[in-house]
Design an enzyme around this catalytic site. Structure first.
Site, PDB file in Angstrom:
ATOM      1  N   LYS A   1      -0.867  -4.546  -3.187  1.00 57.44           N
ATOM      2  CA  LYS A   1      -2.073  -3.461  -2.753  1.00 57.44           C
ATOM      3  C   LYS A   1      -2.024  -2.302  -3.445  1.00 57.44           C
ATOM      4  O   LYS A   1      -1.614  -1.236  -2.903  1.00 57.44           O
ATOM      5  CB  LYS A   1      -2.232  -3.705  -1.204  1.00 57.44           C
TER       6      LYS A   1
ATOM      7  N   SER B   1       0.751  -1.251  -0.051  1.00 56.34           N
ATOM      8  CA  SER B   1       0.167   0.039  -0.106  1.00 56.34           C
ATOM      9  C   SER B   1       0.797   1.485   0.049  1.00 56.34           C
ATOM     10  O   SER B   1       1.629   1.419  -1.026  1.00 56.34           O
ATOM     11  CB  SER B   1      -0.967  -0.031   1.120  1.00 56.34           C
TER      12      SER B   1
ATOM     13  N   ASP C   1      10.444   5.508 -10.122  1.00 54.52           N
ATOM     14  CA  ASP C   1      10.051   5.879 -11.243  1.00 54.52           C
ATOM     15  C   ASP C   1      10.778   7.300 -11.592  1.00 54.52           C
ATOM     16  O   ASP C   1      11.139   7.771 -12.535  1.00 54.52           O
ATOM     17  CB  ASP C   1       8.448   6.288 -11.360  1.00 54.52           C
TER      18      ASP C   1
END
Length: 691
Positions: A502, A477, A488
């Site tokens: 999740k 999460s 990224d």
């Protein structure tokens, strides 16, 4: 999400309507007769059932219909919750429950809890019958000469068809447990005493199950049919969840547990009222609780710990009085009374911590800072009231980063192993410590509308040096939001195992808002309302975050993680948002780091041993059939112990332990953490490569 929550309240208020009088009459025209001692639903629970069904079928991210197909899933879930090992219920009991299998959808709408309580009361009756059988069996000495086996994995087994079959099953269960004790050099009398105590405690636990517990179990069987992260929280569990998220509570600052007839203090938290008073100690027993200076003293003998906690907790500044019995008190001596003023207590156990480790790479020693973040906590109430120093992951980590910079570390590892997530706000703010500015995560509503959440610290960067993020299969999460954003942006190296997967966002709904006439608390619903996506457009749902440098892992995606959950939402992809990548990490550097790790994996004795331990761990999990013959079991013992030791070593790899194996002992020298050390070496490789 803020915009969504602001609009959610009026929408729900306008759309939620109680059943018409005609509907209520249909639901109640067949009164259920409960036997003496049976658990039964309350009228309040019937209202909550209807409300939760309306909320989840209308506002959950996955738009579902209450139909016979969903009803069957809820029925299966509830059976599993009651008797997962298939050892208490008979096949005939399960067959008698079949009449409810396609009716639960209608029952949810009509506030009918007949199925929930009928099924549970049958289970409880069977449990009591089994307990009587167990007590008789334990009285007799076990013999271990017969050549027979027992399969400890009951997942694919059927329910016993007859009492005789069930008796034989339990004979093997008890025999297996007794043999384990015998192999640990326990005498027959000690085995009988230990097993009697074990099943007495279990009997006590089942007898303490209340109507609210059954209701929560049933409602969660429904909620989790929609997705694994949607839950109904009873009032007690809702309080516990909010306390965990804020990492604070208002009370006296003591940890409690049941101990026979009393509630025992297991730990006094530093800085709290109990600690400051110097009157409460570990192992003191609480005999009574009173509110204020003049309130009636309530005798708490034989109470559950949750009930006593509820009496002791309260708003800061208020008075609570305790009757306490010291562990060395003389028999018959009256308990002493202690007066305490409640305060807001910060819970340190799950808050971020820092340390400095040294790793040696190519003959050179590197000083690496480590910040362990067990969860993404935030005291939302404290933040709303603008309390000074309210609990926050970001503020704690920011302070540690500044301290590590002052200690002149050469790189920092953010350790997110076993971090199951928490506050979305904190995941975004924490990312902002390490990037100048830009988006962190994209969030999509069930309507398809997408919103981008960005770093909002005005472009400041607290730390721009070499960075690594250590993750494992149980990083989930908010951990995945942070790790994915760092990856990224090419801001740091992600090291470890594939994360949980999740990729959903939940909100908490206080059900008393929609049932304002209910005098007592009725609980909360944690509901999935959105999915989150990386800034590159990929969902982390199911797939998680794949590390740049992947370390050996004992946990597969098939067994653990979102992809192992049958009701999990699917993976998908949306458009990428605009963001500026760092130029510090590229494919060439990552290739070099992986190559250096592969070399160590082949040559480093500790990594080679880790790989062997993982193989032993997997073998240990696969072998579920054990011999009940003592001579054969003893021959298996050495091999089983070796595999068990490997399993223990792998499962405790990241747990702080001292040299004697005592978990969590402060200021003790820790055993070497192979994964953390390897993360430090990868970061050291990066420092060398970047030069």
């Amino acid at each position: 999400m803020k915009k969504y929550l602001v609009t959610l309240v009026p929408v729900l208020m306008l759309s939620f309507q109680m059943d018409s009088p005609a509907d209520k009459e249909v639901a109640r025209n067949k009164p259920v007769v409960y036997a003496e001692g049976d658990l039964k639903p309350t009228i309040s629970q019937e209202k909550v059932e209807t409300l939760v069904a309306k909320l989840l079928t209308t506002y959950h991210y996955r738009k579902v219909r209450l139909d016979d197909s969903l009803s069957s899933v809820v029925w299966d879930n509830y059976l599993k919750e009651m008797d997962a090992s298939k050892t208490y219920l008979l096949a005939s009991d399960v067959a008698s429950f079949e009449k409810y299998k396609d009716q639960i959808d209608d029952a949810l709408v009509n506030g009918d809890l007949t199925a929930a309580y009928d099924m549970y009361n049958v289970f409880r009756k069977r449990f009591q019958e089994r307990n009587a059988f167990i007590k008789e069996q334990i009285k007799k000495p076990f013999t271990f000469t017969a050549d027979e086996t027992f399969n400890t994995d009951r997942e694919k087994a059927g329910w016993p068809k007859t009492i005789e079959e069930q008796n034989d099953l339990w004979r093997k269960i008890l025999k297996n447990q007794a043999l384990e004790l015998k192999l640990n050099n326990r005498s027959d009398s000690a085995i009988a005493a230990l097993m009697t105590q074990r099943y007495t405690n279990l009997d006590k636990a089942i007898n303490r199950v209340k109507s609210a517990d059954v209701f929560q179990m049933y409602m969660n069987s429904f909620a989790e049919a929609l997705d694994p992260h949607t839950n109904y929280l009873s009032p007690n569990n809702a309080d516990r969840f909010n306390q965990e998220m804020s990492q604070s509570l208002e009370g006296i600052g003591a940890m409690l547990q049941e101990d026979g007839d009393y509630i025992k203090i297991t730990n006094v938290l530093p800085g709290g009222p109990a600690f400051k008073s110097n009157q409460l100690k570990a192992n003191d027993k609480i005999a009574g609780v009173a509110q204020g200076d003049n309130g009636h003293m309530v005798n708490t003998m034989n109470w559950q710990v949750d009930e006593v906690v509820k009496l002791i907790k309260g708003p800061k500044g208020t008075v609570v009085r305790l009757q306490v019995i010291a562990p060395n008190a003389i028999a018959g001596a009256p308990p002493k009374e202690i007066r305490l003023v409640r305060e807001k207590i910060k819970l340190e156990e799950q808050r971020a911590k820092k340390e400095v480790i040294d790793v040696t790479d190519n003959g050179k020693t590197f000083k690496i800072g480590v910040i362990n973040v067990p969860m993404f906590y935030r005291d939302f109430e404290g933040a709303r009231k603008r309390e000074e120093g309210f609990s926050s992951t970001t503020s704690d980590v920011k302070r540690f980063v500044e301290e590590l910079k002052a200690e002149k570390v050469q790189g920092i590892v953010i350790d997110l192993r076993d971090n199951g997530g928490g506050s979305l706000t904190e995941a975004i703010d924490l990312t902002g410590i390490f990037i100048p500015k830009g988006p962190v995560v994209q969030v999509k509503e069930s309507t398809g509308e997408t919103e981008v959440y960005s770093d909002k610290d005005g472009g400041s960067v607290v730390y721009d040096g070499p960075l690594a993020v250590l993750v494992n299969r149980f990083s989930a999460s908010a951990s995945e939001i942070f790790a994915a954003a760092i990856q990224d942006y090419h801001r740091g190296i992600i090291i470890g195992g594939q994360t949980y997967g999740k990729g959903t966002v939940q909100t908490l709904i206080d059900l008393n808002q929609w049932l304002p006439k209910e005098p007592e608390k009725v609980g909360q619903v944690k509901m999935t309302i959105q999915k989150f996506y990386r800034i590159n457009g990929s969902s982390t749902q199911h797939r998680g975050v794949t590390p740049d440098v992947e370390l050996p892992s004992a946990f597969s995606a098939e067994e653990y993680g979102e992809s192992s959950q049958p009701s999990a939402l699917p993976w998908d992809h949306i458009n990428s948002t605009r963001y500026d990548q760092s130029q510090a990490i590229d494919d060439k550097i990552l290739s070099r780091l992986r190559s250096r790790f592969d070399q160590r994996l082949k040559s480093d004795p500790e990594l080679k041993q880790l790989a062997q331990d993982l193989a032993d761990f997997k073998k240990a999990k696969e072998n579920t059939v054990v011999s009940l013959q003592e001579s054969k079991r003893r021959k298996e013992r050495d091999e089983a112990e070796r595999k068990r030791a490997a399993a223990t070593k792998v499962s405790q790899m990241s747990a702080p332990v001292d040299e004697t194996g005592t978990p969590g002992k402060p200021d003790a020298k820790k055993k070497k953490d192979t994964y953390l050390n390897e993360a430090g070496l990868v970061l050291a490789d990066y420092i060398l490569a970047s030069k």
